[in-house]
Design an enzyme around this catalytic site. Structure first.
Site, PDB file in Angstrom:
ATOM      1  CE1 TYR A   1       0.628   2.699  -2.556  1.00  0.00           C
ATOM      2  CE2 TYR A   1       2.361   1.865  -3.991  1.00  0.00           C
ATOM      3  CZ  TYR A   1       1.520   2.886  -3.591  1.00  0.00           C
ATOM      4  OH  TYR A   1       1.575   4.099  -4.233  1.00  0.00           O
TER       5      TYR A   1
ATOM      6  CG  HIS B   1      -6.467  -0.684  -2.033  1.00  0.00           C
ATOM      7  ND1 HIS B   1      -7.797  -1.037  -2.073  1.00  0.00           N
ATOM      8  CD2 HIS B   1      -6.280   0.136  -3.111  1.00  0.00           C
ATOM      9  CE1 HIS B   1      -8.373  -0.466  -3.123  1.00  0.00           C
ATOM     10  NE2 HIS B   1      -7.479   0.239  -3.768  1.00  0.00           N
TER      11      HIS B   1
ATOM     12  CE1 TYR C   1       1.475   1.709  -7.676  1.00  0.00           C
ATOM     13  CE2 TYR C   1       2.204   2.323  -9.874  1.00  0.00           C
ATOM     14  CZ  TYR C   1       2.458   2.132  -8.536  1.00  0.00           C
ATOM     15  OH  TYR C   1       3.721   2.352  -8.045  1.00  0.00           O
TER      16      TYR C   1
ATOM     17  CG  ASN D   1      -5.622   3.408 -12.070  1.00  0.00           C
ATOM     18  OD1 ASN D   1      -4.594   2.783 -11.835  1.00  0.00           O
ATOM     19  ND2 ASN D   1      -5.612   4.677 -12.428  1.00  0.00           N
TER      20      ASN D   1
ATOM     21  CG  ASP E   1      -9.477  -3.417  -0.608  1.00  0.00           C
ATOM     22  OD1 ASP E   1      -9.026  -3.795  -1.714  1.00  0.00           O
ATOM     23  OD2 ASP E   1      -9.785  -2.231  -0.389  1.00  0.00           O
TER      24      ASP E   1
END
Length: 195
Positions: free
Chosen positions: A19, A24, A72, A74, A99
């Site tokens: 990632y 993001h 993560y 959430n 972002d």
């Protein structure tokens, strides 16, 4: 807002090398730069699933804690609250760097409070903090081209053209974050929103 209270800057991103270059994860990119500016090095926090760096913006300046959650998006609210409580950081001194689809690429915006615009990281923070009145540094990534799903777009890497400006924009986002800490959100808006 107490001058004595520390500041907690939360770079929003997802952990893992896959990632690292995603749109993001721009919050992590800004957090890395801010950690070096305050003279801190990231280490694993004992109390929460996060990496944390501590320092000061200037001699005698406010204490700044820079946070990169290792959960993560959430789920990042829980480590944010754990460290805000541990360091006694009021919600008014929490800044999320993230972002933003609704801001064009090349622009960085500061604001306090407001909605989450579908951003799972902000939603998790607001729920865990039981408040939306934290500051935000919104790093514009713009809307996805054509019919690309926004979820796929934010989890894709910056384009080659975007990467040419990326270092400059990460630097600008770090400047905006510092301005909020030293001068307040309104001052940061007046200085940076016209550029």
């Amino acid at each position: 807002m107490s001058d004595e209270a520390p500041w907690l800057v939360v770079g929003l991103g997802n952990p893992g090398k896959e990632y690292a270059g995603n749109r993001h994860n721009v919050g992590f990119m800004v957090a890395d730069l801010l950690a070096s500016r305050v003279g801190g090095k990231f280490g694993r926090a004992k109390r929460a699933q996060t990496e944390v760096a501590e320092g000061r913006l200037s001699f005698g300046g406010p204490k700044v804690i820079v946070l990169k959650p290792l959960t993560y998006m959430n789920l990042l609210g829980a480590p944010v609250v754990a460290l805000a409580q541990f360091f006694k950081v009021p919600v008014a001194n929490v800044i999320a760097v993230h972002d933003e689809l609704d801001v064009p690429y090349g622009q960085v915006r500061a604001k306090r409070g407001g909605g989450e615009g579908g951003h799972n990281g902000l939603r998790s923070m607001s729920k865990s903090l039981a408040s939306k009145e934290y500051a935000r540094v919104r790093f514009g990534i713009g809307r996805p081209p054509g019919r690309q799903d926004p979820a796929d777009y934010v989890l894709s890497d910056f384009s080659a053209a975007e990467r040419k400006e990326l270092d400059f924009l990460v630097d600008r986002a770090a400047d905006v974050t510092e301005a909020i800490i030293l001068e307040g959100v309104e001052w940061a808006q007046n200085k940076y929103h016209g550029v």
